[in-house]
Design a protein around this motif. Structure first.
Motif, PDB file in Angstrom:
ATOM      1  N   PHE A 142       0.812  -1.214   0.000  1.00 56.48           N
ATOM      2  CA  PHE A 142       0.000   0.000   0.000  1.00 56.48           C
ATOM      3  C   PHE A 142       0.846   1.264   0.000  1.00 56.48           C
ATOM      4  N   ILE A 143       2.009   1.230   0.675  1.00 53.78           N
ATOM      5  CA  ILE A 143       2.767   2.467   0.853  1.00 53.78           C
ATOM      6  C   ILE A 143       3.835   2.705  -0.217  1.00 53.78           C
ATOM      7  N   SER A 144       4.211   1.664  -0.972  1.00 52.85           N
ATOM      8  CA  SER A 144       5.355   1.816  -1.879  1.00 52.85           C
ATOM      9  C   SER A 144       5.062   2.370  -3.268  1.00 52.85           C
ATOM     10  N   PRO A 145       3.830   2.245  -3.815  1.00 54.71           N
ATOM     11  CA  PRO A 145       3.635   2.699  -5.200  1.00 54.71           C
ATOM     12  C   PRO A 145       3.974   4.165  -5.454  1.00 54.71           C
ATOM     13  N   LEU A 146       3.627   5.051  -4.515  1.00 53.22           N
ATOM     14  CA  LEU A 146       3.914   6.470  -4.740  1.00 53.22           C
ATOM     15  C   LEU A 146       5.418   6.712  -4.818  1.00 53.22           C
ATOM     16  N   PHE A 147       6.190   6.010  -3.978  1.00 53.65           N
ATOM     17  CA  PHE A 147       7.642   6.112  -4.066  1.00 53.65           C
ATOM     18  C   PHE A 147       8.143   5.531  -5.394  1.00 53.65           C
ATOM     19  N   GLY A 148       7.526   4.416  -5.804  1.00 54.78           N
ATOM     20  CA  GLY A 148       7.929   3.799  -7.071  1.00 54.78           C
ATOM     21  C   GLY A 148       7.705   4.719  -8.249  1.00 54.78           C
ATOM     22  N   GLY A 149       6.575   5.435  -8.255  1.00 57.62           N
ATOM     23  CA  GLY A 149       6.309   6.382  -9.334  1.00 57.62           C
ATOM     24  C   GLY A 149       7.328   7.497  -9.389  1.00 57.62           C
ATOM     25  N   TYR A 150       7.708   8.013  -8.225  1.00 60.03           N
ATOM     26  CA  TYR A 150       8.730   9.066  -8.180  1.00 60.03           C
ATOM     27  C   TYR A 150      10.087   8.536  -8.632  1.00 60.03           C
ATOM     28  N   LEU A 151      10.455   7.362  -8.127  1.00 66.02           N
ATOM     29  CA  LEU A 151      11.781   6.822  -8.418  1.00 66.02           C
ATOM     30  C   LEU A 151      11.965   6.509  -9.896  1.00 66.02           C
TER      31      LEU A 151
END
Length: 488
Positions: free
Chosen positions: A64-73
């Motif tokens: 739940f928490i990692s997709p937003l970081f993945g999009g930025y990275l």
């Protein structure tokens, strides 16, 4: 397109989506490991039921928490680097299960697996959509779900027949293979254009189209140059609008595409698949017909994989939208019949006893109907329907949506079913599937054999003239649909 180009795209797709296979392994792992925990077959590691529930749900938290970081990275460092980084992450997660026999280590391993799953769900669909040729983009996108189902099947088949330690050791080999295989894959040409590296983008595109070597090289370079020019126009047009999150909501085309993708993702997870995968052993009645209940659960996983290949063969011929709607309507009917059986089993037990085979038929039919459409088409849409400036943002939103509805479905299923009966949840699944089918019939567009630029034009027509307006346009990509001037 040269055969070597097709083969390279297939190789890159399989290598990248091995991260999804590993995510599927972690999804299937509890079905085998839980029984070993209950029977104290895990050596010095002892786990209570409460601890086991936390071990299972930690993956949903990470997811739940990692997709937003993945999009930025993936916008900051590139698609390839982020996908490659999943290799060490998954390797460490499996090593924790092998060498640190504590519940805290399992919490951490499952959390890391969820982080990896969220990032892979965010980045891999975008990467696959950007490297694939127009004529095989749907087929390559469907490999994503085949890998996920294959990972679940891997654990379900191996787990019951090996020890806890052997299961984890065998599983730990796969991320090593993934990391070694993916290091050879070039970056996405779209990303390289986005960050102002056209020469590198041309080199990578020639590799993906099989035009960097051989006798067709000179002619191939000219054709790839034409495709690259269209990509540059597309990227330049997309980047004019900026890449802020607000672009998903203020731009009507993006908002329309976002609504379609999020509804498709919600329908995929809230329509029953998450609960059937997690709770089949509890749902299916005893005694089972023909063969044991566990064999039916294995058959469920096998059907998920096999029918995905049917969807792969059909998606670029039949089209995304017809398959998706057929799948959603079919799932609505199957879950409705599921509910009828459990309603009868609750209030007319004697009459329902002679139909104990029915939920097993529904169970297998659900797997087939899911895999032929809704199981993979939302991922295909995700890689196709968004301009490059917001593609990573939407991919992150879609991953969060998948994680949220999977968690919601799994968390509520037992509580609602034990209080109100299984039929209540199955009829809820049926309503979700029919509602999604109606929405997608009305608002989804057909993207088969369309370039990214054509898809944006179709979305623009639909927004301006209503959901049923999809003008027929000439294929502006005809110059590179058969890149390098050779037939497959």
């Amino acid at each position: 397109m040269l055969k070597s180009g097709v083969h390279r795209q297939i190789y890159a797709t399989i290598a990248a989506s091995m991260s999804i296979f590993i995510s599927g392994m972690w999804l299937g792992w509890p079905s085998s490991a839980s029984e070993k925990f209950v029977k104290n077959e895990t050596g010095e590691l002892h786990v209570t039921y409460d601890q086991l529930s936390w071990i299972v749900c930690m993956m949903d938290l990470g997811n739940f928490i990692s997709p937003l970081f993945g999009g930025y990275l993936m916008d900051r460092f590139g698609r390839k680097k982020v996908i490659a980084a999943l290799g060490p992450l998954f390797i460490v997660s499996w090593l924790l299960t092998l060498f640190v026999p504590t519940t805290f280590a399992l919490y951490t391993a499952r959390l890391m697996a969820g982080l990896g799953k969220g990032v892979s769900y965010t980045v891999v669909p975008v990467f696959l959509g950007e490297i694939a040729g127009v004529d095989i983009r749907g087929a390559l996108g469907s490999v994503f779900t085949i890998q996920l189902s294959g990972g679940v099947l891997f654990e379900v088949i191996i787990g019951p027949y090996v020890s806890y330690h052997t299961l984890n050791a065998t599983s730990a080999v796969v991320p090593v293979l993934f990391f070694a295989a993916f290091l050879w894959v070039p970056e996405s040409p779209y990303y390289l254009l986005k960050v102002g590296r056209p020469a590198d983008a041309a080199r990578c595109l020639r590799w993906y189209r099989g035009c960097d070597t051989g006798s067709d090289s000179d002619n191939g370079h000219a054709i790839v140059a034409a495709e690259l020019q269209l990509m540059e126009v597309n990227v330049r047009k997309d980047m004019e609008n900026g890449s802020a999150f607000s672009e998903l909501f203020t731009n009507r085309n993006n908002f329309r595409a976002l609504a379609v993708v999020l509804v498709a993702c919600a329908g995929q997870r809230a329509g029953g698949i998450s609960s059937l995968t997690a709770y089949s052993a509890l749902i299916l009645p005893e005694p089972s017909p023909i063969m044991g209940k566990f064999e039916f659960i294995i058959a469920f996983a096998v059907v998920l994989v096999v029918v995905n290949f049917v969807g792969l063969a059909m998606v670029d011929r039949v089209g995304r939208k017809p398959l998706l709607i057929f799948s959603e309507v079919g799932l609505g009917l199957v879950t409705f019949v599921f509910g009828v059986y459990y309603f009868a089993a609750t209030y007319f037990a004697d009459a329902a006893a002679s139909f104990r085979w029915l939920p097993y038929v529904c169970h297998t039919t659900f797997a087939a109907t899911f895999s032929i459409g809704v199981g993979f088409i939302p991922v295909v849409f995700l890689g196709e329907m968004f301009p490059v400036n917001v593609r990573s943002r939407c991919s992150a939103f879609a991953s969060v949506t998948l994680a949220f509805f999977s968690f919601l479905s799994n968390k509520t299923f037992l509580a609602v079913s034990l209080k109100y009966g299984y039929y209540t949840m199955f009829w809820t699944f049926s309503a979700v599937n029919f509602a999604c089918a109606y929405f997608l019939h009305r608002y989804a567009i057909e993207t088969t054999n369309k370039t990214f630029l054509e898809i944006q034009e179709i979305l623009d027509d639909s927004v301006r003239n209503g959901p049923r307006s999809q003008k027929k346009r000439p294929d502006i990509a005809v110059t590179y649909n058969n890149s390098c001037g050779a037939d497959i």
